[in-house]
Design an enzyme around this catalytic site. Sequence first.
Site, PDB file in Angstrom:
ATOM      1  N   SER A  40       0.791  -1.114  -0.002  1.00 22.73           N
ATOM      2  CA  SER A  40      -0.036  -0.040  -0.110  1.00 22.73           C
ATOM      3  C   SER A  40       0.920   1.208   0.027  1.00 22.73           C
ATOM      4  O   SER A  40       1.081   1.769   1.063  1.00 22.73           O
ATOM      5  CB  SER A  40      -1.019   0.032   1.219  1.00 22.73           C
ATOM      6  OG  SER A  40      -1.756  -0.955   0.862  1.00 22.73           O
ATOM      7  N   LYS A  61      -6.054   3.239  -3.309  1.00 24.52           N
ATOM      8  CA  LYS A  61      -6.082   2.369  -2.008  1.00 24.52           C
ATOM      9  C   LYS A  61      -5.991   3.500  -0.875  1.00 24.52           C
ATOM     10  O   LYS A  61      -6.691   3.191   0.340  1.00 24.52           O
ATOM     11  CB  LYS A  61      -4.749   1.617  -1.926  1.00 24.52           C
ATOM     12  CG  LYS A  61      -4.475   0.752  -0.677  1.00 24.52           C
ATOM     13  CD  LYS A  61      -5.851  -0.283  -0.196  1.00 24.52           C
ATOM     14  CE  LYS A  61      -5.442  -0.936   1.204  1.00 24.52           C
ATOM     15  NZ  LYS A  61      -4.374  -1.725   1.444  1.00 24.52           N
ATOM     16  N   LYS A  76      -0.333   5.645   7.930  1.00 21.42           N
ATOM     17  CA  LYS A  76       0.496   5.858   6.671  1.00 21.42           C
ATOM     18  C   LYS A  76      -0.460   6.444   5.635  1.00 21.42           C
ATOM     19  O   LYS A  76      -0.191   7.147   4.735  1.00 21.42           O
ATOM     20  CB  LYS A  76       1.339   4.983   6.509  1.00 21.42           C
ATOM     21  CG  LYS A  76       2.168   4.998   5.358  1.00 21.42           C
ATOM     22  CD  LYS A  76       1.896   4.095   3.901  1.00 21.42           C
ATOM     23  CE  LYS A  76       1.609   2.657   4.695  1.00 21.42           C
ATOM     24  NZ  LYS A  76       1.016   1.683   3.465  1.00 21.42           N
TER      25      LYS A  76
END
Length: 309
Positions: A101, A176, A245
Amino acid sequence: MPRVAFLGLGAIGTPMARHLARPEYDLVVWNRTTARATAFVAQHGAAQGVRLAATPAEAGRDRDIIVTCLPVSRDVEGLLDGPDGLLATLPSGAVLVDCTSGDPVTSRRIAERLAARGIGFLDAPVSGGVSGAEQGALTIMVGGDETLLERVRPVLECFGKRIVHCGGIGAGDALKAVNNALLAMHIWGTAEGLVALEKAGVRSDVALDVINTSSGRSNASMNLFPERVLTRAFPRTFRLALLDKDVGIAADLAREQQIVSPLLQLTAELFRQAHRELGEDADHVESVQVVERLGGGTIGGKRDAAEST
């Protein structure tokens, strides 16, 4: 026989790689923690011919397809250089599929470096969690050349149920990140609402029963809160640090595109705060505990003996 390397045997990477441990693939695996890769080969090597690579360079040697699944894009970029790096051995014509990701900026930089060597690149982050990986039912969001995607599709289909071409390099990473930012918003917003309702005298289980048949429902309210928050179980399946993140990537993306995004930016700040408070090992749903502390209430609360009988 397609020659495949899989680098990154974490919580999701291990079951993904397990689906590639089959006779029709020549599979090599590598992991930063060697013991994990050694255990994987011990389990699958004898029956399926899976081999252990000591370095990324050894993993990439003569491979057709390389799949990486690491915490952040910088980790993937760090595998490229030096005598033990992928660029020392990856052949021209190979394709690196990054299921991290990641962030679009770093993915585009990696793609440019690989293209200079005649190596293809796709960013292909996955959604579905550990259970989706174990079932081979992940959703894979792919950025990059569609022709390359068709070349590697049989490999992706081993662990992915839905494979979506999203656009150019970085598009999969961007989608994503936004998806996970929405997850974060749903968790935080649902927690705030339930804390307020508890303090107003409405039980969280009653509130969720109504919300989940009404317009306010989400995956968080329908699954995460009943299974993890009301039970106070908080299993550790996806680290809060990684969600922090991802939300940060989504907030950065909005700024780069000059989009007015107060909700994204606030969500990024809230999850940075939760990450700092709860630490590196906390699960993403444990962020609810920060909302509870700030609100001075507990979702689910404490029931007296009469209510529990």
